[in-house]
Scaffold this motif. Structure first.
Motif, PDB file in Angstrom:
ATOM      1  N   LEU A  93     -88.918  62.833  50.683  1.00 59.10           N
ATOM      2  CA  LEU A  93     -88.874  64.287  50.543  1.00 59.10           C
ATOM      3  C   LEU A  93     -87.740  64.713  49.619  1.00 59.10           C
ATOM      4  O   LEU A  93     -87.907  65.597  48.770  1.00 59.10           O
ATOM      5  N   GLY A  94     -86.589  64.075  49.778  1.00 54.96           N
ATOM      6  CA  GLY A  94     -85.439  64.423  48.948  1.00 54.96           C
ATOM      7  C   GLY A  94     -85.697  64.200  47.477  1.00 54.96           C
ATOM      8  O   GLY A  94     -85.443  65.089  46.644  1.00 54.96           O
ATOM      9  N   PHE A  95     -86.202  63.029  47.121  1.00 58.82           N
ATOM     10  CA  PHE A  95     -86.462  62.748  45.704  1.00 58.82           C
ATOM     11  C   PHE A  95     -87.610  63.602  45.167  1.00 58.82           C
ATOM     12  O   PHE A  95     -87.587  64.004  43.997  1.00 58.82           O
ATOM     13  N   SER A  96     -88.598  63.893  45.989  1.00 62.32           N
ATOM     14  CA  SER A  96     -89.702  64.753  45.548  1.00 62.32           C
ATOM     15  C   SER A  96     -89.209  66.163  45.251  1.00 62.32           C
ATOM     16  O   SER A  96     -89.537  66.745  44.204  1.00 62.32           O
ATOM     17  N   LEU A  97     -88.426  66.727  46.160  1.00 58.06           N
ATOM     18  CA  LEU A  97     -87.882  68.066  45.948  1.00 58.06           C
ATOM     19  C   LEU A  97     -86.940  68.100  44.749  1.00 58.06           C
ATOM     20  O   LEU A  97     -86.936  69.068  43.970  1.00 58.06           O
ATOM     21  N   LEU A  98     -86.150  67.036  44.590  1.00 61.53           N
ATOM     22  CA  LEU A  98     -85.244  66.969  43.455  1.00 61.53           C
ATOM     23  C   LEU A  98     -86.010  66.945  42.143  1.00 61.53           C
ATOM     24  O   LEU A  98     -85.660  67.650  41.181  1.00 61.53           O
ATOM     25  N   GLY A  99     -87.076  66.153  42.096  1.00 62.18           N
ATOM     26  CA  GLY A  99     -87.898  66.085  40.889  1.00 62.18           C
ATOM     27  C   GLY A  99     -88.580  67.405  40.583  1.00 62.18           C
ATOM     28  O   GLY A  99     -88.598  67.866  39.430  1.00 62.18           O
ATOM     29  N   GLU A 100     -89.141  68.041  41.618  1.00 64.46           N
ATOM     30  CA  GLU A 100     -89.791  69.342  41.426  1.00 64.46           C
ATOM     31  C   GLU A 100     -88.776  70.387  40.983  1.00 64.46           C
ATOM     32  O   GLU A 100     -89.065  71.223  40.113  1.00 64.46           O
ATOM     33  N   GLY A 101     -87.601  70.354  41.578  1.00 62.29           N
ATOM     34  CA  GLY A 101     -86.559  71.308  41.197  1.00 62.29           C
ATOM     35  C   GLY A 101     -86.095  71.109  39.765  1.00 62.29           C
ATOM     36  O   GLY A 101     -85.882  72.085  39.029  1.00 62.29           O
ATOM     37  N   LEU A 102     -85.942  69.845  39.359  1.00 61.75           N
ATOM     38  CA  LEU A 102     -85.566  69.568  37.969  1.00 61.75           C
ATOM     39  C   LEU A 102     -86.652  70.034  37.010  1.00 61.75           C
ATOM     40  O   LEU A 102     -86.362  70.549  35.934  1.00 61.75           O
ATOM     41  N   GLY A 103     -87.921  69.841  37.418  1.00 62.12           N
ATOM     42  CA  GLY A 103     -89.022  70.289  36.579  1.00 62.12           C
ATOM     43  C   GLY A 103     -88.990  71.790  36.366  1.00 62.12           C
ATOM     44  O   GLY A 103     -89.199  72.286  35.245  1.00 62.12           O
ATOM     45  N   GLU A 104     -88.739  72.529  37.445  1.00 65.08           N
ATOM     46  CA  GLU A 104     -88.651  73.985  37.323  1.00 65.08           C
ATOM     47  C   GLU A 104     -87.468  74.396  36.462  1.00 65.08           C
ATOM     48  O   GLU A 104     -87.576  75.294  35.620  1.00 65.08           O
ATOM     49  N   ARG A 105     -86.319  73.762  36.678  1.00 61.83           N
ATOM     50  CA  ARG A 105     -85.121  74.110  35.917  1.00 61.83           C
ATOM     51  C   ARG A 105     -85.293  73.821  34.432  1.00 61.83           C
ATOM     52  O   ARG A 105     -84.960  74.664  33.582  1.00 61.83           O
ATOM     53  N   LEU A 106     -85.807  72.655  34.101  1.00 63.42           N
ATOM     54  CA  LEU A 106     -86.018  72.302  32.701  1.00 63.42           C
ATOM     55  C   LEU A 106     -87.108  73.169  32.070  1.00 63.42           C
ATOM     56  O   LEU A 106     -87.043  73.499  30.891  1.00 63.42           O
ATOM     57  N   GLY A 107     -88.123  73.519  32.864  1.00 67.16           N
ATOM     58  CA  GLY A 107     -89.187  74.377  32.369  1.00 67.16           C
ATOM     59  C   GLY A 107     -88.684  75.765  32.007  1.00 67.16           C
ATOM     60  O   GLY A 107     -89.077  76.354  31.010  1.00 67.16           O
ATOM     61  N   ASN A 123     -87.242  64.483  22.614  1.00 72.49           N
ATOM     62  CA  ASN A 123     -88.139  65.514  23.133  1.00 72.49           C
ATOM     63  C   ASN A 123     -88.879  65.060  24.391  1.00 72.49           C
ATOM     64  O   ASN A 123     -89.468  65.885  25.098  1.00 72.49           O
ATOM     65  N   LEU A 124     -88.852  63.760  24.659  1.00 70.25           N
ATOM     66  CA  LEU A 124     -89.551  63.222  25.827  1.00 70.25           C
ATOM     67  C   LEU A 124     -88.628  63.009  27.023  1.00 70.25           C
ATOM     68  O   LEU A 124     -89.107  62.831  28.145  1.00 70.25           O
ATOM     69  N   VAL A 125     -87.316  63.012  26.794  1.00 69.63           N
ATOM     70  CA  VAL A 125     -86.366  62.701  27.859  1.00 69.63           C
ATOM     71  C   VAL A 125     -86.473  63.643  29.063  1.00 69.63           C
ATOM     72  O   VAL A 125     -86.451  63.177  30.211  1.00 69.63           O
ATOM     73  N   PRO A 126     -86.573  64.970  28.875  1.00 71.33           N
ATOM     74  CA  PRO A 126     -86.689  65.844  30.053  1.00 71.33           C
ATOM     75  C   PRO A 126     -87.879  65.496  30.950  1.00 71.33           C
ATOM     76  O   PRO A 126     -87.746  65.457  32.181  1.00 71.33           O
ATOM     77  N   SER A 127     -89.033  65.227  30.343  1.00 75.40           N
ATOM     78  CA  SER A 127     -90.205  64.845  31.137  1.00 75.40           C
ATOM     79  C   SER A 127     -89.985  63.518  31.840  1.00 75.40           C
ATOM     80  O   SER A 127     -90.400  63.326  32.993  1.00 75.40           O
ATOM     81  N   LEU A 128     -89.312  62.582  31.159  1.00 72.24           N
ATOM     82  CA  LEU A 128     -89.030  61.279  31.757  1.00 72.24           C
ATOM     83  C   LEU A 128     -88.159  61.428  32.995  1.00 72.24           C
ATOM     84  O   LEU A 128     -88.412  60.783  34.023  1.00 72.24           O
ATOM     85  N   VAL A 129     -87.145  62.261  32.922  1.00 70.71           N
ATOM     86  CA  VAL A 129     -86.235  62.456  34.054  1.00 70.71           C
ATOM     87  C   VAL A 129     -86.986  63.002  35.264  1.00 70.71           C
ATOM     88  O   VAL A 129     -86.814  62.535  36.387  1.00 70.71           O
ATOM     89  N   VAL A 130     -87.840  63.988  35.036  1.00 75.36           N
ATOM     90  CA  VAL A 130     -88.591  64.600  36.133  1.00 75.36           C
ATOM     91  C   VAL A 130     -89.562  63.595  36.753  1.00 75.36           C
ATOM     92  O   VAL A 130     -89.610  63.436  37.984  1.00 75.36           O
ATOM     93  N   VAL A 131     -90.336  62.912  35.912  1.00 82.06           N
ATOM     94  CA  VAL A 131     -91.323  61.961  36.417  1.00 82.06           C
ATOM     95  C   VAL A 131     -90.642  60.801  37.150  1.00 82.06           C
ATOM     96  O   VAL A 131     -91.100  60.363  38.214  1.00 82.06           O
ATOM     97  N   ALA A 132     -89.529  60.314  36.604  1.00 79.43           N
ATOM     98  CA  ALA A 132     -88.828  59.196  37.234  1.00 79.43           C
ATOM     99  C   ALA A 132     -88.275  59.583  38.596  1.00 79.43           C
ATOM    100  O   ALA A 132     -88.330  58.798  39.550  1.00 79.43           O
TER     101      ALA A 132
END
Length: 262
Positions: free
Chosen positions: A245-259, A178-187
């Motif tokens: 910028l690339g990793f920041s946008l990727l993380g934000e995008g993953l957060g939105e997708r997983l959310g 249950n923590l893996v999605p958050s870990l991926v986004v934060v990492a």
């Protein structure tokens, strides 16, 4: 849109750097032309103050910053995430002690703490990765602990406890997934921070030593020339921005997708 843009930028920088031995036109550590030559067909990014090809140095320099950032993120995530997960689930005195330690580390400005650690360890990519990794352990600890406290109160965890399931099995079988999605986004977002921190360490000479190419180190060497009009020496800084910028946008995008999936 953010996810696609971030993925494109990350893929571009990684491929750009990975192909350095194949596509770099010159040895990045040797003089190949007149110093401070502007961009041309032979030297698309010009040459630096020592006559070295800037394109070649940018290509090879990307390997250092990406390698250090990924290694630092792996180190900090593995330690901070594990400690946070166990601390949140076990609670009690262990949780209070770990919280005090992490809060003490979090109180230090990240760059100053990284410089302090790197100065003790000495300049090398591995030492820089360790210094950056230590700085970001509290980030993963807080995230994992808070998420664990939420999951711990769930009915399926109470059911597992009532059935007599061992604590370690509950943590790894029910809490961790249950923590893996958050870990991926934060990492992913943390890699952007690690890249900026690595660049700062290299700028002050704590990552590599000359003539090894590194974007931060090259910016440090060129700072007095950039203000005098040699604008192409700023190109390593542009690649630092693109990477972060690339990793920041990727993380934000993953957060939105997983959310959205949740």
């Amino acid at each position: 849109m953010m996810l696609k843009t971030g993925a494109f930028l990350v893929a571009f920088v990684i491929i750009f750097s990975a192909l350095a031995p194949v596509v770099a036109p010159y040895d990045p550590t040797k003089k190949v032309a007149e110093p401070l030559s502007p961009p041309s067909i032979k030297h698309p990014f010009g040459t630096d103050n020592l006559g070295r090809d800037v394109l070649s140095r940018v290509l090879y320099g990307g390997q250092v910053i990406i390698g250090v950032s990924l290694l630092a993120t792996l180190f900090s995530a593995s330690i901070g995430f594990t400690l946070g997960m166990f601390s949140g689930y076990i609670g009690g005195k262990t949780d209070r002690v770990l919280n005090m330690v992490m809060d003490s580390m979090y109180a230090f400005p990240s760059l100053i703490l990284a410089i302090a650690i790197a100065s003790v360890l000495g300049p090398s990519p591995l030492n820089a990765a360790l210094a950056i990794g230590v700085v970001y352990i509290p980030t993963y600890f807080r995230m994992a602990r808070n998420e664990t406290l939420v999951v711990k109160s769930s009915l399926f965890i109470e059911a597992a406890v009532s059935l007599g399931m061992p604590r370690h099995r509950i943590i790894f079988r029910h809490v961790l997934p249950n923590l893996v999605p958050s870990l991926v986004v934060v990492a992913t977002i943390n890699i952007a921070d690690a890249a900026l921190t690595e660049s700062a360490l290299a700028f002050f000479g704590y990552t590599v030593t000359p003539p090894t190419p590194d974007w931060g180190l090259d910016l440090s060497s060129a700072k007095s020339y950039i203000i005098n009009g040699y604008w192409w020496l700023l190109i390593p800084g542009i690649f630092i921005v693109l990477t972060a910028l690339g990793f920041s946008l990727l993380g934000e995008g993953l957060g939105e997708r997983l959310g959205k999936k949740d």
